[in-house]
Design an enzyme around this catalytic site. Sequence first.
Site, PDB file in Angstrom:
ATOM      1  N   GLU A 117      -1.471  14.630   3.838  1.00  0.00           N
ATOM      2  CA  GLU A 117      -1.074  13.280   4.239  1.00  0.00           C
ATOM      3  C   GLU A 117      -0.561  12.513   3.018  1.00  0.00           C
ATOM      4  OE1 GLU A 117       0.019  11.254   6.149  1.00  0.00           O
ATOM      5  OE2 GLU A 117      -1.496  10.238   7.338  1.00  0.00           O
ATOM      6  N   ASP A 118       0.336  11.561   3.262  1.00  0.00           N
ATOM      7  CA  ASP A 118       0.829  10.767   2.132  1.00  0.00           C
ATOM      8  C   ASP A 118      -0.197   9.720   1.692  1.00  0.00           C
ATOM      9  OD1 ASP A 118       1.137   9.252   4.443  1.00  0.00           O
ATOM     10  OD2 ASP A 118       3.225   8.717   4.089  1.00  0.00           O
ATOM     11  N   LYS A 177       6.336  11.513   8.948  1.00  0.00           N
ATOM     12  CA  LYS A 177       7.332  12.097   8.060  1.00  0.00           C
ATOM     13  C   LYS A 177       6.901  11.956   6.599  1.00  0.00           C
ATOM     14  CE  LYS A 177      10.633  10.046  11.214  1.00  0.00           C
ATOM     15  NZ  LYS A 177      11.515   8.881  11.372  1.00  0.00           N
ATOM     16  N   GLY A 178       5.994  11.021   6.369  1.00  0.00           N
ATOM     17  CA  GLY A 178       5.689  10.612   4.995  1.00  0.00           C
ATOM     18  C   GLY A 178       5.207  11.715   4.075  1.00  0.00           C
ATOM     19  N   LYS A 187      -6.342   4.447  -0.269  1.00  0.00           N
ATOM     20  CA  LYS A 187      -6.620   3.007  -0.400  1.00  0.00           C
ATOM     21  C   LYS A 187      -8.012   2.757   0.189  1.00  0.00           C
ATOM     22  CE  LYS A 187      -2.018   1.528   0.977  1.00  0.00           C
ATOM     23  NZ  LYS A 187      -1.318   0.526   1.794  1.00  0.00           N
ATOM     24  N   ASP A 225       7.535   5.017   3.457  1.00  0.00           N
ATOM     25  CA  ASP A 225       8.621   4.158   3.905  1.00  0.00           C
ATOM     26  C   ASP A 225       8.191   2.714   4.112  1.00  0.00           C
ATOM     27  OD1 ASP A 225       7.014   4.746   6.263  1.00  0.00           O
ATOM     28  OD2 ASP A 225       8.623   3.795   7.401  1.00  0.00           O
ATOM     29  N   ASP A 278      -5.241   5.321   4.513  1.00  0.00           N
ATOM     30  CA  ASP A 278      -5.289   3.850   4.455  1.00  0.00           C
ATOM     31  C   ASP A 278      -6.497   3.367   5.272  1.00  0.00           C
ATOM     32  OD1 ASP A 278      -4.361   1.240   3.972  1.00  0.00           O
ATOM     33  OD2 ASP A 278      -3.049   1.262   5.711  1.00  0.00           O
ATOM     34  N   ARG A 317      12.181   6.325   1.707  1.00  0.00           N
ATOM     35  CA  ARG A 317      11.421   7.577   1.611  1.00  0.00           C
ATOM     36  C   ARG A 317      11.949   8.472   0.495  1.00  0.00           C
ATOM     37  NH1 ARG A 317       8.001   8.134   6.080  1.00  0.00           N
ATOM     38  NH2 ARG A 317       8.735   7.299   8.050  1.00  0.00           N
ATOM     39  N   PHE A 359       1.174  -2.293  -0.734  1.00  0.00           N
ATOM     40  CA  PHE A 359       2.089  -1.512   0.088  1.00  0.00           C
ATOM     41  C   PHE A 359       3.064  -0.797  -0.832  1.00  0.00           C
ATOM     42  CE2 PHE A 359       5.093  -0.264   3.266  1.00  0.00           C
ATOM     43  CZ  PHE A 359       4.270   0.005   4.344  1.00  0.00           C
ATOM     44  N   VAL A 360       3.113   0.526  -0.691  1.00  0.00           N
ATOM     45  CA  VAL A 360       3.949   1.322  -1.585  1.00  0.00           C
ATOM     46  C   VAL A 360       5.053   2.039  -0.803  1.00  0.00           C
ATOM     47  CG1 VAL A 360       2.174   1.705  -3.342  1.00  0.00           C
ATOM     48  CG2 VAL A 360       2.326   3.255  -1.398  1.00  0.00           C
TER      49      VAL A 360
HETATM   50  P1  IMP Z   1      -3.943   4.925   8.303  1.00  0.00           P
HETATM   51  O1  IMP Z   1      -3.979   5.474   9.697  1.00  0.00           O
HETATM   52  O2  IMP Z   1      -4.150   3.426   8.302  1.00  0.00           O
HETATM   53  O3  IMP Z   1      -4.904   5.615   7.359  1.00  0.00           O
HETATM   54  O4  IMP Z   1      -2.507   5.079   7.726  1.00  0.00           O
HETATM   55  C1  IMP Z   1      -1.746   6.108   8.037  1.00  0.00           C
HETATM   56  C2  IMP Z   1      -0.316   5.969   7.677  1.00  0.00           C
HETATM   57  O5  IMP Z   1       0.127   4.631   7.461  1.00  0.00           O
HETATM   58  C3  IMP Z   1      -0.016   6.652   6.368  1.00  0.00           C
HETATM   59  O6  IMP Z   1       0.058   8.021   6.524  1.00  0.00           O
HETATM   60  C4  IMP Z   1       1.319   6.061   6.053  1.00  0.00           C
HETATM   61  O7  IMP Z   1       2.321   6.742   6.746  1.00  0.00           O
HETATM   62  C5  IMP Z   1       1.198   4.639   6.555  1.00  0.00           C
HETATM   63  N1  IMP Z   1       0.914   3.759   5.426  1.00  0.00           N
HETATM   64  C6  IMP Z   1      -0.259   3.210   5.044  1.00  0.00           C
HETATM   65  N2  IMP Z   1      -0.131   2.489   3.929  1.00  0.00           N
HETATM   66  C7  IMP Z   1       1.165   2.584   3.587  1.00  0.00           C
HETATM   67  C8  IMP Z   1       1.928   2.081   2.468  1.00  0.00           C
HETATM   68  O8  IMP Z   1       1.449   1.399   1.561  1.00  0.00           O
HETATM   69  N3  IMP Z   1       3.255   2.405   2.453  1.00  0.00           N
HETATM   70  C9  IMP Z   1       3.830   3.185   3.408  1.00  0.00           C
HETATM   71  N4  IMP Z   1       3.160   3.687   4.440  1.00  0.00           N
HETATM   72  C10 IMP Z   1       1.829   3.388   4.522  1.00  0.00           C
HETATM   73 MG    MG Z   2       1.633   9.270   6.726  1.00  0.00          MG
END
Ligand code: IMP
Ligand code: MG
Length: 221
Positions: free
Chosen positions: A141-142, A85-86, A173, A201, A145, A207, A194-195
């Site tokens: 994508e939001d 949803k982000g 990140k 969220d 990470d 959100r 963490f944001v």
């Molecule tokens: P990844 O698969 O680790 O790259 O992360 C994917 C998802 O984790 C992102 O699209 C976010 O929805 C969530 N996420 C990662 N870091 C944060 C954060 O700092 N705050 C909120 N959601 C996060």
């Molecule tokens: Mg996301």
Amino acid sequence: MPARNIRPYSLFPVLYSLLSRSLFCTASHPTPRRLRDTVCMSTLTYQGHEVLYTRQQIAERVAEMGAQITHDLNGEKLVMIGVLKGAAPFLSDLARAIDADATFDFVAVSSYGKGQRSSGAVKMIKDLDQPIEGKNVLVVEDILDTGLTLAYLRKLFMQQHPKTLRIATLLDKPSRRIEKIEADYVGFSIPNLFVIGYGMDYAERYRNLPDICLMGPNEPA
Ligand code: IMP
Ligand code: MG
């Protein structure tokens, strides 16, 4: 005072002050203070959360990203795929900053539990509605990470042979990366924090904050 008259011990107060400041920063406010030094944060807060990027800064950056994407499209059509949803607020603003014939689709994946930690496993909850073969695809994508989510989605989407596949992420990140993946368009690159807000969220909350804020270290899990 001429430089040759400066005695070495006259610098001690300066060194002491620098050292004690850095010790204080690390001990009592680990992330926000270090981050403030890194990204020149203001002291703004919204509903008690420290603001990392204001709605105005977000709007300006999203407009720049939209202009770059429009330029790169060179008049071709686009399918924007939002990762729910982000990414919803980001996609909504980015789409209006792109001057092209664009359609939307959405996928939903789960990789995070209720708190701040990833479970490590990515699972598709909602797939694409339309095929993307031969299309110019922009995955929106939001946050990029660990890269697990986008690496999983990219692999899946590439199996459909889109004409092009690019990634736009509002935040990146890079220090957290596990999978080897980079976005083509990055709003802001941030340290390991963490944001929340602007779609992002913590346990499904926050959100709707209009700014991107820091999750305080003392928030309940
Ligand atoms: P990844 O698969 O680790 O790259 O992360 C994917 C998802 O984790 C992102 O699209 C976010 O929805 C969530 N996420 C990662 N870091 C944060 C954060 O700092 N705050 C909120 N959601 C996060
Ligand atoms: Mg996301």
